[in-house]
Design an enzyme around this catalytic site. Structure first.
Site, PDB file in Angstrom:
ATOM      1  N   ASN A   7      55.788  -1.359  33.095  1.00 49.68           N
ATOM      2  CA  ASN A   7      55.164  -2.611  32.414  1.00 49.68           C
ATOM      3  C   ASN A   7      56.020  -3.085  31.125  1.00 49.68           C
ATOM      4  OD1 ASN A   7      53.663  -4.250  30.752  1.00 49.68           O
ATOM      5  ND2 ASN A   7      51.936  -3.886  32.056  1.00 49.68           N
ATOM      6  N   HIS A  10      55.263  -5.206  26.804  1.00 47.14           N
ATOM      7  CA  HIS A  10      55.354  -4.727  25.521  1.00 47.14           C
ATOM      8  C   HIS A  10      56.463  -5.275  24.976  1.00 47.14           C
ATOM      9  CE1 HIS A  10      51.753  -2.234  26.549  1.00 47.14           C
ATOM     10  NE2 HIS A  10      52.284  -2.355  27.671  1.00 47.14           N
ATOM     11  N   HIS A  43      52.288  -9.182  33.051  1.00 48.21           N
ATOM     12  CA  HIS A  43      51.024  -9.575  33.102  1.00 48.21           C
ATOM     13  C   HIS A  43      51.221 -10.963  32.753  1.00 48.21           C
ATOM     14  CE1 HIS A  43      46.570  -9.218  31.809  1.00 48.21           C
ATOM     15  NE2 HIS A  43      47.006 -10.337  32.508  1.00 48.21           N
ATOM     16  N   ARG A  45      49.405 -13.605  31.271  1.00 45.77           N
ATOM     17  CA  ARG A  45      47.977 -14.158  30.897  1.00 45.77           C
ATOM     18  C   ARG A  45      47.710 -15.468  30.743  1.00 45.77           C
ATOM     19  NH1 ARG A  45      45.496  -9.122  27.954  1.00 45.77           N
ATOM     20  NH2 ARG A  45      43.936 -10.772  27.522  1.00 45.77           N
ATOM     21  N   ARG A  49      50.003 -14.697  25.836  1.00 43.59           N
ATOM     22  CA  ARG A  49      50.256 -13.989  24.388  1.00 43.59           C
ATOM     23  C   ARG A  49      51.449 -13.175  24.461  1.00 43.59           C
ATOM     24  NH1 ARG A  49      45.678  -9.555  24.377  1.00 43.59           N
ATOM     25  NH2 ARG A  49      44.311 -11.495  24.113  1.00 43.59           N
ATOM     26  N   GLU A  70      50.488  -8.622  37.261  1.00 46.72           N
ATOM     27  CA  GLU A  70      49.013  -8.631  36.868  1.00 46.72           C
ATOM     28  C   GLU A  70      48.672  -9.941  36.310  1.00 46.72           C
ATOM     29  OE1 GLU A  70      48.614  -6.007  33.553  1.00 46.72           O
ATOM     30  OE2 GLU A  70      49.715  -4.249  34.727  1.00 46.72           O
ATOM     31  N   THR A 101      44.196  -5.104  28.403  1.00 46.92           N
ATOM     32  CA  THR A 101      43.324  -4.784  29.361  1.00 46.92           C
ATOM     33  C   THR A 101      42.568  -3.657  29.229  1.00 46.92           C
ATOM     34  OG1 THR A 101      45.053  -5.728  30.768  1.00 46.92           O
ATOM     35  CG2 THR A 101      42.996  -5.381  31.783  1.00 46.92           C
ATOM     36  N   GLU A 149      44.148   0.114  41.874  1.00 46.39           N
ATOM     37  CA  GLU A 149      44.766   0.707  40.512  1.00 46.39           C
ATOM     38  C   GLU A 149      43.913   1.450  39.696  1.00 46.39           C
ATOM     39  OE1 GLU A 149      47.842  -1.292  38.277  1.00 46.39           O
ATOM     40  OE2 GLU A 149      47.668   0.055  36.702  1.00 46.39           O
ATOM     41  N   HIS A 189      47.457   2.676  32.634  1.00 44.93           N
ATOM     42  CA  HIS A 189      46.702   2.298  31.371  1.00 44.93           C
ATOM     43  C   HIS A 189      46.737   3.467  30.439  1.00 44.93           C
ATOM     44  CE1 HIS A 189      44.735   0.303  28.276  1.00 44.93           C
ATOM     45  NE2 HIS A 189      45.057  -0.943  28.862  1.00 44.93           N
TER      46      HIS A 189
HETATM   47  N1  PXP Z   1      48.146  -1.577  34.315  1.00 44.45           N
HETATM   48  C1  PXP Z   1      47.361  -2.557  34.215  1.00 44.45           C
HETATM   49  C2  PXP Z   1      46.584  -3.141  35.147  1.00 44.45           C
HETATM   50  C3  PXP Z   1      47.363  -2.763  32.684  1.00 44.45           C
HETATM   51  O1  PXP Z   1      46.813  -4.008  32.553  1.00 44.45           O
HETATM   52  C4  PXP Z   1      48.283  -2.120  31.902  1.00 44.45           C
HETATM   53  C5  PXP Z   1      48.263  -2.472  30.532  1.00 44.45           C
HETATM   54  O2  PXP Z   1      49.189  -3.542  30.409  1.00 44.45           O
HETATM   55  C6  PXP Z   1      49.029  -0.844  32.184  1.00 44.45           C
HETATM   56  C7  PXP Z   1      48.909  -0.537  33.401  1.00 44.45           C
HETATM   57  C8  PXP Z   1      49.831  -0.203  31.361  1.00 44.45           C
HETATM   58  O3  PXP Z   1      49.144   0.327  30.358  1.00 44.45           O
HETATM   59  P1  PXP Z   1      49.819   0.955  29.155  1.00 44.45           P
HETATM   60  O4  PXP Z   1      50.699  -0.070  28.393  1.00 44.45           O
HETATM   61  O5  PXP Z   1      48.817   1.472  28.470  1.00 44.45           O
HETATM   62  O6  PXP Z   1      50.896   2.080  29.792  1.00 44.45           O
END
Ligand code: PXP
Length: 235
Positions: A7, A10, A43, A45, A49, A70, A101, A149, A189
């Site tokens: 992901n 970040h 994602h 949004r 953001r 996402e 999320t 997921e 997550h």
């Molecule tokens: N899966 C989903 C659906 C998410 O919303 C997120 C958060 O961005 C993640 C995975 C990854 O989470 P993390 O950044 O805590 O590894």
């Protein structure tokens, strides 16, 4: 072999801290792929953001592996998803005040709406980000999702070994139920280099979607090394 989705939201979050042009999440795509990840996750949004439309369109253009977008079930974002064409769309709940999320989608509570959303997203494969609960898993099948997921946040945030064990058992049960129903089963997550091993040892997940921990480690090791280390842990 299980798959790692990285992901990259970040990276855009860091850029947003200065409202500038760097670091550019698009630059991460080739590095993540070279390091052995299965694909990229981002994602879009409604409040933009972190990832914006420009990022998403360019990520799509340069991504040669697998793109998982996402999104919330909103008309505007569904339209963009259909234009961009990721390999997978993961439906997630979206609250403006949350940092990330926070919880899973209530599929059982909005079955007919989500059924329509899954249909609208065709031919894109659609996954539901849900808690590891039987009712949500059954509802996801009913709504026509191809995949689920399972939300690992409660496991990641567990404050004691006992609570961690309880959450691991929930995840194992949930994944087994989903797999028996024929759903493809991913999770994500709050997973880190320290807590992912116990989830991997359950041997029930086909895919791990991880962001924050990888990007945090990348600050010190570089992104390629950070992804390589995580890919080894989940693979
Ligand atoms: N899966 C989903 C659906 C998410 O919303 C997120 C958060 O961005 C993640 C995975 C990854 O989470 P993390 O950044 O805590 O590894």
């Amino acid at each position: 072999m299980a798959r790692l989705g990285v992901n990259i939201d970040h990276i855009a979050t860091i850029r947003q801290a200065r409202r500038t042009f760097e670091p550019d999440p698009v630059g991460a795509v080739g590095i993540v792929e070279r390091a052995g990840a299965f694909g990229l996750v981002c994602h879009l949004r409604e409040d933009r953001r972190h990832i914006n439309e420009r990022d998403l369109r360019l990520v799509r253009e340069v991504c040669r592996s697998h793109l998982n977008l996402e999104l919330a079930a909103s008309d505007e974002i569904i339209r963009i998803a259909l234009e961009v064409g990721p390999e997978v769309c993961t439906l997630v709940p979206e609250l403006r005040e949350e940092v990330t999320t926070e919880g899973g989608l209530d599929v059982a509570g909005q079955l007919s709406n989500l059924k329509k959303t899954v249909e609208r997203l065709a031919p894109i494969t659609v996954s539901a980000f849900i808690g590891p609960d039987e009712a949500q898993i059954m509802a996801s099948l009913d709504a026509g999702f191809f995949a689920v997921e399972l939300h690992t946040g409660e496991y990641a945030n567990a404050k004691s070994d006992v609570e961690r064990e309880v959450q691991l058992k929930r995840l194992a049960r949930g994944a087994e139920t989903a797999a028996k129903l024929g759903l493809y089963v991913a999770c994500g997550h709050g997973l880190t280099y320290h807590n992912v091993q116990a989830v991997v040892e359950l041997g029930v997940f086909s895919e791990y979607n991880i962001g924050h921990s990888i990007i945090s480690r990348a600050v010190f090791t570089g992104l390629e090394e950070a992804v390589r280390e995580m890919a080894l842990l989940v693979g």
